[in-house]
Design a protein around this motif. Structure first.
Motif, PDB file in Angstrom:
ATOM      1  N   PRO A 160       0.869  -1.597   0.148  1.00  0.00           N
ATOM      2  CA  PRO A 160       0.002   0.736  -0.379  1.00  0.00           C
ATOM      3  C   PRO A 160       0.491   1.364  -0.313  1.00  0.00           C
ATOM      4  CG  PRO A 160      -1.296  -1.599   1.455  1.00  0.00           C
ATOM      5  CD  PRO A 160       0.562  -2.217   1.026  1.00  0.00           C
ATOM      6  N   GLU A 161       1.835   1.176   0.221  1.00  0.00           N
ATOM      7  CA  GLU A 161       3.044   2.417  -0.031  1.00  0.00           C
ATOM      8  C   GLU A 161       3.623   2.474  -1.242  1.00  0.00           C
ATOM      9  OE1 GLU A 161       2.184   1.117   4.417  1.00  0.00           O
ATOM     10  OE2 GLU A 161       3.059   0.395   3.106  1.00  0.00           O
ATOM     11  N   GLY A 162       3.505   1.672  -1.249  1.00  0.00           N
ATOM     12  CA  GLY A 162       4.015   1.801  -3.343  1.00  0.00           C
ATOM     13  C   GLY A 162       5.155   0.995  -2.958  1.00  0.00           C
ATOM     14  N   SER A 163       5.632   0.093  -2.371  1.00  0.00           N
ATOM     15  CA  SER A 163       6.819  -0.051  -2.921  1.00  0.00           C
ATOM     16  C   SER A 163       6.713  -1.568  -3.393  1.00  0.00           C
ATOM     17  CB  SER A 163       8.141  -0.779  -0.724  1.00  0.00           C
ATOM     18  OG  SER A 163       7.480   0.397   0.123  1.00  0.00           O
ATOM     19  N   LEU A 164       7.915  -1.760  -4.275  1.00  0.00           N
ATOM     20  CA  LEU A 164       7.834  -3.038  -4.909  1.00  0.00           C
ATOM     21  C   LEU A 164       8.780  -4.048  -4.008  1.00  0.00           C
ATOM     22  CD1 LEU A 164       7.249  -3.833  -7.933  1.00  0.00           C
ATOM     23  CD2 LEU A 164       9.369  -3.039  -8.836  1.00  0.00           C
ATOM     24  N   ILE A 165       8.130  -5.126  -3.441  1.00  0.00           N
ATOM     25  CA  ILE A 165       8.925  -6.223  -3.021  1.00  0.00           C
ATOM     26  C   ILE A 165       9.136  -7.052  -4.120  1.00  0.00           C
ATOM     27  CG2 ILE A 165       7.738  -4.849  -0.467  1.00  0.00           C
ATOM     28  CD1 ILE A 165       5.685  -7.430  -0.689  1.00  0.00           C
ATOM     29  N   GLY A 166       7.779  -7.323  -4.770  1.00  0.00           N
ATOM     30  CA  GLY A 166       8.258  -8.522  -5.968  1.00  0.00           C
ATOM     31  C   GLY A 166       7.733  -9.902  -5.271  1.00  0.00           C
ATOM     32  N   SER A 202       8.316 -18.756  -8.596  1.00  0.00           N
ATOM     33  CA  SER A 202       7.727 -18.791  -9.134  1.00  0.00           C
ATOM     34  C   SER A 202       6.446 -18.782  -9.488  1.00  0.00           C
ATOM     35  CB  SER A 202       7.530 -20.240  -8.178  1.00  0.00           C
ATOM     36  OG  SER A 202       6.592 -20.532  -7.344  1.00  0.00           O
ATOM     37  N   ASP A 203       6.252 -17.266  -9.178  1.00  0.00           N
ATOM     38  CA  ASP A 203       4.906 -17.040  -9.117  1.00  0.00           C
ATOM     39  C   ASP A 203       4.212 -16.130 -10.473  1.00  0.00           C
ATOM     40  OD1 ASP A 203       1.828 -15.367  -8.449  1.00  0.00           O
ATOM     41  OD2 ASP A 203       2.664 -14.321  -6.529  1.00  0.00           O
ATOM     42  N   ASN A 204       3.390 -16.796 -11.116  1.00  0.00           N
ATOM     43  CA  ASN A 204       2.786 -16.431 -12.764  1.00  0.00           C
ATOM     44  C   ASN A 204       4.255 -16.102 -13.069  1.00  0.00           C
ATOM     45  OD1 ASN A 204       0.421 -17.140 -11.864  1.00  0.00           O
ATOM     46  ND2 ASN A 204      -0.082 -15.062 -10.809  1.00  0.00           N
ATOM     47  N   GLY A 205       5.612 -16.671 -13.163  1.00  0.00           N
ATOM     48  CA  GLY A 205       6.630 -16.296 -14.220  1.00  0.00           C
ATOM     49  C   GLY A 205       7.435 -14.784 -13.550  1.00  0.00           C
ATOM     50  N   LEU A 206       6.508 -14.387 -12.828  1.00  0.00           N
ATOM     51  CA  LEU A 206       7.149 -12.764 -12.483  1.00  0.00           C
ATOM     52  C   LEU A 206       7.981 -13.018 -12.407  1.00  0.00           C
ATOM     53  CD1 LEU A 206       4.013 -10.773 -11.094  1.00  0.00           C
ATOM     54  CD2 LEU A 206       5.370 -10.774 -13.484  1.00  0.00           C
ATOM     55  N   SER A 207       9.066 -11.982 -12.642  1.00  0.00           N
ATOM     56  CA  SER A 207      10.940 -12.050 -11.336  1.00  0.00           C
ATOM     57  C   SER A 207      10.993 -11.528 -10.533  1.00  0.00           C
ATOM     58  CB  SER A 207      11.998 -11.578 -12.083  1.00  0.00           C
ATOM     59  OG  SER A 207      11.753 -10.153 -12.555  1.00  0.00           O
ATOM     60  N   ARG A 208      11.997 -11.879  -8.817  1.00  0.00           N
ATOM     61  CA  ARG A 208      11.961 -10.894  -8.572  1.00  0.00           C
ATOM     62  C   ARG A 208      12.604  -9.158  -8.658  1.00  0.00           C
ATOM     63  NH1 ARG A 208      10.860 -12.575  -4.527  1.00  0.00           N
ATOM     64  NH2 ARG A 208      11.900 -12.267  -2.155  1.00  0.00           N
ATOM     65  N   PRO A 209      12.365  -9.003  -8.189  1.00  0.00           N
ATOM     66  CA  PRO A 209      12.478  -7.248  -8.460  1.00  0.00           C
ATOM     67  C   PRO A 209      13.875  -7.145  -8.037  1.00  0.00           C
ATOM     68  CG  PRO A 209      11.482  -7.006  -6.781  1.00  0.00           C
ATOM     69  CD  PRO A 209      11.828  -8.117  -6.918  1.00  0.00           C
ATOM     70  N   GLU A 210      14.898  -6.013  -9.010  1.00  0.00           N
ATOM     71  CA  GLU A 210      16.491  -5.827  -9.100  1.00  0.00           C
ATOM     72  C   GLU A 210      16.483  -4.314  -9.072  1.00  0.00           C
ATOM     73  OE1 GLU A 210      18.320  -7.815 -12.110  1.00  0.00           O
ATOM     74  OE2 GLU A 210      17.819  -9.808 -12.349  1.00  0.00           O
ATOM     75  N   THR A 245      17.080   2.045  -9.265  1.00  0.00           N
ATOM     76  CA  THR A 245      15.428   2.433  -8.371  1.00  0.00           C
ATOM     77  C   THR A 245      15.628   0.662  -9.168  1.00  0.00           C
ATOM     78  OG1 THR A 245      13.546   2.812  -9.370  1.00  0.00           O
ATOM     79  CG2 THR A 245      15.054   2.933 -10.925  1.00  0.00           C
ATOM     80  N   LYS A 246      13.813  -0.172  -8.369  1.00  0.00           N
ATOM     81  CA  LYS A 246      14.225  -1.273  -8.061  1.00  0.00           C
ATOM     82  C   LYS A 246      13.574  -1.114  -9.482  1.00  0.00           C
ATOM     83  CE  LYS A 246      13.714  -3.273  -3.908  1.00  0.00           C
ATOM     84  NZ  LYS A 246      12.361  -3.524  -2.157  1.00  0.00           N
ATOM     85  N   ARG A 247      13.734  -3.102 -10.182  1.00  0.00           N
ATOM     86  CA  ARG A 247      12.357  -2.879 -10.877  1.00  0.00           C
ATOM     87  C   ARG A 247      11.856  -4.374 -11.120  1.00  0.00           C
ATOM     88  NH1 ARG A 247      14.837  -0.312 -14.800  1.00  0.00           N
ATOM     89  NH2 ARG A 247      16.143   1.248 -14.019  1.00  0.00           N
ATOM     90  N   ILE A 248      10.974  -4.879 -11.977  1.00  0.00           N
ATOM     91  CA  ILE A 248      10.545  -6.063 -12.278  1.00  0.00           C
ATOM     92  C   ILE A 248      10.293  -6.070 -14.426  1.00  0.00           C
ATOM     93  CG2 ILE A 248       8.049  -6.055 -11.579  1.00  0.00           C
ATOM     94  CD1 ILE A 248       7.876  -8.575 -10.335  1.00  0.00           C
ATOM     95  N   SER A 249      10.676  -7.293 -14.250  1.00  0.00           N
ATOM     96  CA  SER A 249      10.866  -7.932 -16.001  1.00  0.00           C
ATOM     97  C   SER A 249       9.202  -8.057 -15.931  1.00  0.00           C
ATOM     98  CB  SER A 249      11.414  -9.046 -15.545  1.00  0.00           C
ATOM     99  OG  SER A 249      12.772  -8.418 -16.275  1.00  0.00           O
ATOM    100  N   THR A 254       8.670  -0.372 -12.916  1.00  0.00           N
ATOM    101  CA  THR A 254      10.007   0.002 -12.190  1.00  0.00           C
ATOM    102  C   THR A 254       9.465   0.786 -11.180  1.00  0.00           C
ATOM    103  OG1 THR A 254      10.308   2.747 -12.468  1.00  0.00           O
ATOM    104  CG2 THR A 254      11.776   0.709 -13.936  1.00  0.00           C
ATOM    105  N   GLN A 255      10.630   0.647  -9.998  1.00  0.00           N
ATOM    106  CA  GLN A 255       9.745   1.961  -8.533  1.00  0.00           C
ATOM    107  C   GLN A 255       9.835   2.575  -8.838  1.00  0.00           C
ATOM    108  OE1 GLN A 255       9.364   0.531  -4.665  1.00  0.00           O
ATOM    109  NE2 GLN A 255       8.048   1.944  -5.494  1.00  0.00           N
ATOM    110  N   LYS A 256      10.354   3.751  -9.534  1.00  0.00           N
ATOM    111  CA  LYS A 256       9.804   5.201 -10.167  1.00  0.00           C
ATOM    112  C   LYS A 256       8.867   4.811 -10.864  1.00  0.00           C
ATOM    113  CE  LYS A 256      12.184   8.958 -12.577  1.00  0.00           C
ATOM    114  NZ  LYS A 256      12.996   9.716 -13.224  1.00  0.00           N
ATOM    115  N   ASP A 257       8.353   4.438 -11.676  1.00  0.00           N
ATOM    116  CA  ASP A 257       6.565   4.039 -12.621  1.00  0.00           C
ATOM    117  C   ASP A 257       5.638   4.160 -11.978  1.00  0.00           C
ATOM    118  OD1 ASP A 257       8.066   3.851 -14.890  1.00  0.00           O
ATOM    119  OD2 ASP A 257       8.242   1.758 -14.592  1.00  0.00           O
ATOM    120  N   ILE A 258       5.826   3.400 -10.599  1.00  0.00           N
ATOM    121  CA  ILE A 258       5.220   3.053  -9.667  1.00  0.00           C
ATOM    122  C   ILE A 258       5.148   4.660  -8.478  1.00  0.00           C
ATOM    123  CG2 ILE A 258       4.074   2.274  -7.229  1.00  0.00           C
ATOM    124  CD1 ILE A 258       5.925  -0.233  -8.356  1.00  0.00           C
ATOM    125  N   ARG A 259       5.804   5.295  -8.315  1.00  0.00           N
ATOM    126  CA  ARG A 259       6.462   5.927  -7.498  1.00  0.00           C
ATOM    127  C   ARG A 259       5.568   7.500  -8.134  1.00  0.00           C
ATOM    128  NH1 ARG A 259       6.079   4.681  -2.704  1.00  0.00           N
ATOM    129  NH2 ARG A 259       8.252   3.752  -2.032  1.00  0.00           N
TER     130      ARG A 259
END
Length: 512
Positions: free
Chosen positions: A352-358, A362-370, A375-379, A387-392
């Motif tokens: 809810p705070e907007g943090s990308l924790i990933g 194995s969750d639906n093929g999504l990778s963990r954020p790097e 900035t953090k980003r998820i493929s 990216t975390q910046k996109d969410i912000r």
């Protein structure tokens, strides 16, 4: 930037036409100024590949949005490949015609209006070429502080509108001389720049708009040289930041017979809102939402062109998407971005705070954020990332909308329980999944309201004015009755804005 007044010559083939362009100009801007129609749906990020141009001096095609002019160039371009001919039904020789234009900070839309048969056809959509001076109105006002800057901004929009309109009419076989009137809507800054009015007071305290009613003038006097029979008019504005787009929406609302207990939000780079209380008194405000919801300031954001993901949804085996066209996706629109963040919020991948924790691996093929490039980003799909910046950036837009609507209701002496109608306007609203929009908390919870997505009411208001000249009088009357609520003058605004940044928690989403 032009270096010491150095200019270069661009020669277009096969026509042989030549244009002189300042050194340091982006090739995409030079093409636009030269009347060459080219689309840059990714906003100049170089991700969509739609603006590839063959330059004779180089061994391969280049992206016009990423190429800076540093020498004379010979360019080969097939204009037909850059232009999609709009489909129009047969229009009779005696049909009366008009043109409606919405000049948005990010996007410009044009419709042909058949006055005789009360029919409308959208004939063009493109990015506002003034974006090279900044994504928001404040940046463009700052660029206009020098006379040359204001003139450049003015010429950019005039030349681009003129060339795109002329090409649209030529491609459909219609004569521009048949157009009786051109009606333009947009925010106050965009209209001032079109009509050649000094914008400096709009961006300087106390932010005054000395011109609120625009005199109709011959089209050829403001750059529409091919439209010799037409006059250009615009819907009146209220203030520096309450433009013809919102006043047009207010007038449309009254024309629909809805005149009380209404909250209206026009989503855009500059969010504009009005509220009609139980007595029908009108209050209006504006807030800086930024261009994130229009695909700008987002890593892989783009407008709704071929290759754009338009919606994201959950399926048992993972995330799925809808896109325009075939092949691999090349970007994500604002509507899809809202879907994606709402889904990831539900899954706990975004807090809810907007943090990308990933997710887990194995969750639906999504990778963990790097964390790369600060900035953090998820493929996502292919090379695409969130990216975390996109969410912000989405959170900032959301906070502006929520804070503005809460304070607008307070100024009108009402609360959320009084609202019976909620109207969402703007190009984004045409394809918005409103349930996901609500999940992110862009507006307060209105327990008694009916929610309606209206689409681009700025363009619709311009169309209505083309069909009914009395629309201008009704708009002026309603404008004069509207009280502006200036958020910067409310001491609590900053606190309310900060308190509005977080996304709703689960209990709040169930209530919403």
């Amino acid at each position: 930037m032009n270096k010491d007044g150095i200019h270069h010559t661009i020669t277009f083939y096969p026509s042989g036409e030549k244009h002189t362009i300042p050194e340091g100009t982006l090739l995409a801007d030079a093409l636009s100024e030269s009347g060459v129609v080219i689309n840059t749906p990714c906003g100049g990020k170089g991700t969509c590949g739609k603006c590839k141009i063959r330059v004779e001096e180089l061994s391969e095609a280049v992206l016009a949005c990423r190429t800076v002019i540093t020498s004379d160039l010979k360019i080969h371009t097939d204009l037909q490949e850059q232009w999609s001919v709009p489909f129009l039904p047969a229009i009779q020789a005696d049909t009366r015609l008009a043109v409606a234009i919405d000049i948005g900070t990010t996007t410009v839309k044009i419709s042909l209006v058949d006055i005789s048969n009360r029919a409308t056809y959208e004939i063009d959509t493109f990015f506002n070429p003034q974006q090279r001076f900044g994504h928001d109105v404040i940046s463009r006002i700052a660029a206009a502080h020098e006379a040359s800057g204001q003139l450049c901004l003015q010429d950019l929009i005039r030349k681009t509108l003129s060339s795109r309109l002329a090409r649209a009419f030529k491609s459909t076989g219609l004569s521009t001389e048949r157009v009786e009137r051109i009606v333009v809507a947009g925010n106050t800054t965009m209209l001032y720049l079109l009509f050649g009015i000094d914008v400096i007071t709009l961006g300087k305290y106390p932010y005054t708009a000395p011109v609120r009613d625009f005199v109709s003038m011959k089209a050829n006097l403001i750059g529409f040289e091919d439209f010799t029979s037409a006059r250009v008019s615009t819907i009146p504005v209220l203030s520096a930041f309450i433009g013809a787009d919102l006043i047009g929406g207010l007038t449309l609302c009254h024309d629909m017979g809805i005149s009380s207990n209404v909250l209206f939000l026009d989503l855009g780079t500059n969010g504009e809102l009005f509220f009609l209380n139980r007595e029908g008194a009108s209050y209006a405000t504006s807030c800086a939402m930024g261009p994130a919801l229009e695909g700008m300031n987002i890593s892989w954001g783009m407008a709704a062109y071929e290759g754009a993901i338009t919606h994201v949804r959950k399926e048992p085996d993972g995330l799925a998407f809808d896109m325009i066209g075939n092949g691999e996706p090349v970007g994500i629109t604002g509507t899809a971005l809202i879907d994606l963040i709402a889904i990831l919020l539900d899954k706990g991948i975004i807090t809810p705070e907007g943090s990308l924790i990933g997710p887990s691996l194995s969750d639906n093929g999504l990778s963990r954020p790097e964390k790369t490039r600060d900035t953090k980003r998820i493929s996502l799909w292919g090379k695409m990332e969130l990216t975390q910046k996109d969410i912000r950036n989405v959170q900032l837009a959301k906070a502006a909308s929520l804070a503005a609507s809460q304070l607008l209701l307070e100024a009108a002496g009402c609360d959320a329980a009084d609202v019976e109608h909620v109207f969402i306007a703007g190009s984004l609203g045409e394809h918005l999944d409103y349930s996901n929009f609500k999940k992110l908390g862009f507006l307060p919870h209105f327990q008694h309201a009916r929610h309606t997505v209206l689409g681009n009411t700025s363009l619709k208001a311009a169309v209505a004015a083309c069909l009914d000249p009395n629309f201008f009088n009704r708009a002026t009357f309603l404008r004069n009755k509207t009280k502006e609520v200036v958020l910067s003058k409310i001491p609590r605004f900053q606190k309310v804005f900060i308190d509005s940044i977080n996304f709703p928690r689960e209990q709040e989403k169930r209530n919403g």
